[in-house]
Design an enzyme around this catalytic site. Structure first.
Site, mmCIF file in Angstrom:
data_model
loop_
_atom_site.group_PDB
_atom_site.id
_atom_site.type_symbol
_atom_site.label_atom_id
_atom_site.label_comp_id
_atom_site.label_asym_id
_atom_site.label_seq_id
_atom_site.Cartn_x
_atom_site.Cartn_y
_atom_site.Cartn_z
ATOM 1 N N ASP A 86 16.098 13.548 -19.845
ATOM 2 C CA ASP A 86 16.702 13.338 -21.170
ATOM 3 C C ASP A 86 15.634 13.181 -22.240
ATOM 4 O O ASP A 86 15.905 13.303 -23.430
ATOM 5 C CB ASP A 86 17.636 12.119 -21.142
ATOM 6 C CG ASP A 86 16.956 10.892 -20.548
ATOM 7 O OD1 ASP A 86 16.031 10.360 -21.183
ATOM 8 O OD2 ASP A 86 17.342 10.485 -19.435
ATOM 9 N N ASP A 136 9.276 19.165 -8.472
ATOM 10 C CA ASP A 136 9.527 17.889 -7.812
ATOM 11 C C ASP A 136 8.373 16.937 -8.153
ATOM 12 O O ASP A 136 7.198 17.298 -7.977
ATOM 13 C CB ASP A 136 9.606 18.121 -6.293
ATOM 14 C CG ASP A 136 10.096 16.886 -5.564
ATOM 15 O OD1 ASP A 136 9.662 15.767 -5.917
ATOM 16 O OD2 ASP A 136 10.909 17.041 -4.643
ATOM 17 N N GLY A 137 8.710 15.740 -8.612
ATOM 18 C CA GLY A 137 7.686 14.783 -9.013
ATOM 19 C C GLY A 137 6.748 14.416 -7.872
ATOM 20 O O GLY A 137 5.581 14.085 -8.102
ATOM 21 N N ASP A 154 11.290 7.638 -13.922
ATOM 22 C CA ASP A 154 12.617 7.439 -14.526
ATOM 23 C C ASP A 154 13.576 8.337 -13.758
ATOM 24 O O ASP A 154 13.948 9.412 -14.216
ATOM 25 C CB ASP A 154 12.567 7.818 -16.004
ATOM 26 C CG ASP A 154 13.940 7.673 -16.655
ATOM 27 O OD1 ASP A 154 14.810 6.992 -16.086
ATOM 28 O OD2 ASP A 154 14.130 8.257 -17.735
ATOM 29 N N SER A 155 13.946 7.878 -12.569
ATOM 30 C CA SER A 155 14.699 8.747 -11.659
ATOM 31 C C SER A 155 16.174 8.384 -11.638
ATOM 32 O O SER A 155 16.590 7.334 -12.123
ATOM 33 C CB SER A 155 14.155 8.584 -10.243
ATOM 34 O OG SER A 155 14.464 7.293 -9.773
ATOM 35 N N THR A 156 16.932 9.271 -11.042
ATOM 36 C CA THR A 156 18.307 8.956 -10.696
ATOM 37 C C THR A 156 18.279 7.898 -9.588
ATOM 38 O O THR A 156 17.226 7.548 -9.059
ATOM 39 C CB THR A 156 19.016 10.236 -10.195
ATOM 40 O OG1 THR A 156 18.062 11.019 -9.467
ATOM 41 C CG2 THR A 156 19.520 11.079 -11.332
HETATM 42 N N1 SAM Z 1 17.546 6.461 -16.696
HETATM 43 C C1 SAM Z 1 18.357 7.095 -15.723
HETATM 44 C C2 SAM Z 1 18.850 6.116 -14.670
HETATM 45 O O1 SAM Z 1 18.200 5.085 -14.450
HETATM 46 O O2 SAM Z 1 19.896 6.382 -14.092
HETATM 47 C C3 SAM Z 1 17.665 8.291 -15.154
HETATM 48 C C4 SAM Z 1 17.567 9.362 -16.211
HETATM 49 S S1 SAM Z 1 16.834 10.879 -15.831
HETATM 50 C C5 SAM Z 1 18.039 11.972 -16.456
HETATM 51 C C6 SAM Z 1 16.830 11.091 -14.084
HETATM 52 C C7 SAM Z 1 16.285 12.451 -13.690
HETATM 53 O O3 SAM Z 1 15.548 12.353 -12.470
HETATM 54 C C8 SAM Z 1 17.337 13.526 -13.448
HETATM 55 O O4 SAM Z 1 17.335 14.432 -14.500
HETATM 56 C C9 SAM Z 1 16.924 14.175 -12.107
HETATM 57 O O5 SAM Z 1 17.022 15.576 -12.133
HETATM 58 C C10 SAM Z 1 15.489 13.674 -11.981
HETATM 59 N N2 SAM Z 1 14.957 13.656 -10.613
HETATM 60 C C11 SAM Z 1 15.543 13.155 -9.488
HETATM 61 N N3 SAM Z 1 14.721 13.305 -8.433
HETATM 62 C C12 SAM Z 1 13.585 13.905 -8.890
HETATM 63 C C13 SAM Z 1 12.361 14.313 -8.281
HETATM 64 N N4 SAM Z 1 12.130 14.153 -6.970
HETATM 65 N N5 SAM Z 1 11.405 14.889 -9.067
HETATM 66 C C14 SAM Z 1 11.612 15.055 -10.397
HETATM 67 N N6 SAM Z 1 12.751 14.692 -11.033
HETATM 68 C C15 SAM Z 1 13.726 14.114 -10.298
#
Ligand code: SAM
Length: 284
Positions: A86, A136-137, A154-156
């Site tokens: 975001d 992928d992070g 800041d992940s899901t």
């Molecule tokens: N602030 C939010 C919360 O605490 O629920 C998270 C917001 S942000 C939109 C989360 C993002 O992490 C998602 O867009 C998702 O695609 C990303 N994500 C999940 N796993 C990931 C990974 N292994 N590497 C990079 N991005 C990842």
């Protein structure tokens, strides 16, 4: 007719938000994505039926994710945000004049596209210091040893591609990707509903880093509203903000201040017990 969006925050707890309009609804290669315009929280990003961020309360979370590690670091120049599609954490990172490069490693391109189109107030992707990697992070940190001063996850929630972001092999890769004096922070969920996860993350950080700890903040749309952030460093005390740099930066914030920073490390006993039981070292 009224439209409501309901998130199952736990198996036995729900939050419902009245929707004015569905702005975007699609399935990306990684998740179901919605942007809703809601009466109470303005525009809201939802992934796999879980609220990620909203126009009304995003500042509480994004300011605490970015400014605590960046003001605890003596001179943050290179910063990586993992996830965070975001753009809210990246926007706050870019407000620091010391930052020369701010990288975002987001696995899902469609989240960034949705933010660009529907959440213009939340991101600042066009700052020349910002660079977005669609990857992928975990892979990104493995491929960038000794590169960053601050890494922010800041992940899901820990499901799907985010699961491994809460595990020790990832924390070890983060340690290698940080330069001397580097700081790592990741959102670590609710101290009411995710106690086992907090204990696990704290125990892992304790094994990998010389200094680790936990701080907290308020995010009304996250389960329980009371949220934790797990932090670890290669040396600096994360609970001590650089007051001089704060004064010089002249940031106008709505949640973060150096006093809030210090206070966020004071834990109610039931939260402190999660850290102690994990055997994590205290930053004080
Ligand atoms: N602030 C939010 C919360 O605490 O629920 C998270 C917001 S942000 C939109 C989360 C993002 O992490 C998602 O867009 C998702 O695609 C990303 N994500 C999940 N796993 C990931 C990974 N292994 N590497 C990079 N991005 C990842």
């Amino acid at each position: 007719m009224q439209i409501w969006f309901t998130e199952d925050q736990t198996d036995h707890l729900r939050i419902s938000v009245r929707v004015r309009q569905v702005l975007r609804h699609e399935r990306s290669p990684y998740q179901e994505l919605m942007v809703l315009d809601t009466h109470e929280f303005g525009r809201m990003l939802v992934l796999d039926d879980v609220i990620q961020t909203t126009e009304r309360d995003e500042f509480t979370y994004h300011e605490m994710m970015a400014h605590v590690p960046l003001f605890a670091h003596p001179q943050p120049r290179r910063v990586l945000v993992i996830g965070g599609g975001d753009g809210g954490v990246l926007r706050e990172v870019l407000r620091h004049p010391t930052v020369e490069a701010a990288h975002l490693a987001e696995i899902d391109r469609r989240v960034v596209e949705a933010a660009r189109e529907c959440l213009p107030g939340i991101h600042n992707f066009d700052d020349p210091r910002a660079q977005v990697f669609f990857t992928d992070g975990i892979r990104h940190v493995e491929e960038h040893p000794d590169t960053y001063d601050v890494i922010i996850v800041d992940s899901t929630d820990p499901v799907g591609p985010a699961v491994a972001l809460f595990d020790e092999p990832f924390h070890r890769a983060v340690f290698r990707a940080l330069r001397d004096g580097g700081i790592f922070v990741q959102q670590s969920e609710s101290p009411f509903f995710n106690q086992e996860l907090i204990r696990r993350v704290q125990a892992s950080l304790r094994r990998v880093f010389p200094v680790s700890g936990l701080y907290w903040g308020v995010v009304p749309t996250y389960p329980g509203g009371f949220w934790t952030y797990s932090i670890a460093t290669k040396g600096p005390d994360p609970s001590r903000p650089d007051e001089e740099r704060w004064q010089q930066a002249g940031l106008v914030t709505r949640y973060y201040t150096p006093a809030v920073h210090r206070a966020a490390f004071i834990l109610p006993p039931f939260v402190a017990a999660l850290v102690e039981r994990a055997g994590a070292s205290s930053p004080r």
